[in-house]
Design an enzyme around this catalytic site. Sequence first.
Site: not given
Ligand code: G6P
Length: 611
Positions: A2, A27, A73, A99-100, A484, A488, A491, A507, A606
Amino acid sequence: MCGIVGYIGYRDVYNVLINGLKRLEYRGYDSAGIAVINKESHIYKCKGKVADLERFIQGKVVSGTLGMGHTRWATHGEPNDINAHPHESYNKKFILIHNGIIENYARLKEKLEHRGVKFISETDSEVLVNLIAYIHEKGNTSAEIAVRLALSKVVGAYGLVIACTDEPDKLIAARKGSPLVIGVGNNEYFLASDATPIVEYTKSVIYLNDDDVAIVSRDGLVLKTVRNNMQTPRIHQLDIDIGEIDKGGYAHFMLKEIFEQPQSILDTFRGRVAQDLNDLHLGGLFQVIDKLVEAKRIIIVGCGTSWHAGLVGEYLFEDLARIPVEVEYASEFRYRNPIIKPDDIVIAISQSGETADTLAAVRLAKQAGALVLGICNVVGSSIPRETDAGVYTHAGPEIGVASTKAFTAQVTVLAMMAMLIGRKKDLLSEMQFRSYIRSLTEIPSKIEKILTMDGEFRRIASLYKDSNNFIYLGRGYLFPVALEGALKLKEISYIHAEGYPAAEMKHGPIALIDHKMPVVVVATKDSSYEKIVSNVQEVKARNGIVIAVVTEGDTVIKNIADHVLEIPATDTLFSPLLAVIPLQLLSYHIAVMRGCNVDQPRNLAKSVTVE
Ligand code: G6P
């Protein structure tokens, strides 16, 4: 997660709120709303994007100089118009954005319902606003006292802004667990969940601490705790510019941030590398460097991409500093009754510095007596404020939900830390140390070179954009890069992708390989090169499609793979910084070609400030 924006001052509040909500879009959210409060309150909210909200508001009353806005969110209750914020209390006196998560909302709701309070949404936030209104009404208290009493009864996390129509020239803000920043202007205040909606108006900010309550009126700001202890506000200066949170001519923030990496990595090591390349200055570690040198064990905690950077850190610390490392998902670590000894060093990695699980892991490690360090990007965020010491990555604001430049900056910091400890322990000779530093300083120009090949990455993306699955393989330092790359892709393009250690493919994942399966192999020249060549052969023998990231001039894999993406040679320890770039761009182009919302992928946030 949020987003919160609030304003009190002399400007047209509608514009401040809508601009602020647009800044917060990154966000991740599913509905949005605003409240403009003058003698009456006007609340407008709907499911969808801020643009939908603007259309919905067209022609309606929005004039005023005090108000609040929110991007939601969903946690409790599906994304719809009713569950969107702001929420109004049953008696229409209080308006709240939150938010929370209020963990004991069900019990509180039951009690309020028992006393005749009616609810219209499914949210925990409405429980809070009704609890405040109920205390206000029955106790005949001021708005501030009602808020503080209500907050003393809730269990959970909140960053919130509240207005009361009985006291229309005031906003009350509070924080526990979810970040809240107050921008201090001339006769005006801005409230927000992060600094992005504030920076175009003022650079002076106050970061609320847990249990803080701020009462912001046209006469000034009063800061106290939930228990009514006065606090002295500390004003910090933001070090970001408005240009840094604009797209700067790029189609998406993610693309801009990928292309910023030569600069962001330079910013990460700028001022930290001695001119004659014989020393590294990590000021944030100055007080604790001896403890790092003596460390018996390092535990790295993080989530998502930051966890992947932590995996690279494991290789770096073990290789260069010979310190055993464990890398933990923060969410697992905090709930697992982990063994943390006072002589352990815990490193929390987080771009935002606000991820709830990582922050909780930091608190757990501190309680256990370990030295806790942070590697964070957002200056002034919660993790750097709660850790004993740390290093900022200085990558600049990262707006795209899919993390790119934060990852390379985190790896750069980890590499610098490992090199510094290795040198201090005399495990690296002066010559070796200098040579590594030189290699590090060459990374930005090597990334520039990779970025010039973007057209080729786009071409390959166009060939495989309709695939349903991808496998990513890597070994050693490049195994986290494979993870990673897969992250990506899933996501932002919603294609199922798995990252695997290349040898582990036999395996299990090898069963998935057929003529339709693209396999991205990260296979630059290092000590395991020969082994990964065999892994490439194994994929080809099963008709898989191999897209290989290789070192410039490679001829062996070039002859076997379907496509090669060439990157310049570098030391193995810096190879993740180069190898990840083509993977970021491959995912980006595939997502764009599939028509996906690259900067705001569905369901993602985010910064995840709830557990
Ligand atoms: C969310 C984001 C990711 C990020 C992760 C950790 O899931 O979508 O892109 O890697 O949080 O976030 P941070 O701010 O702790 O690196």
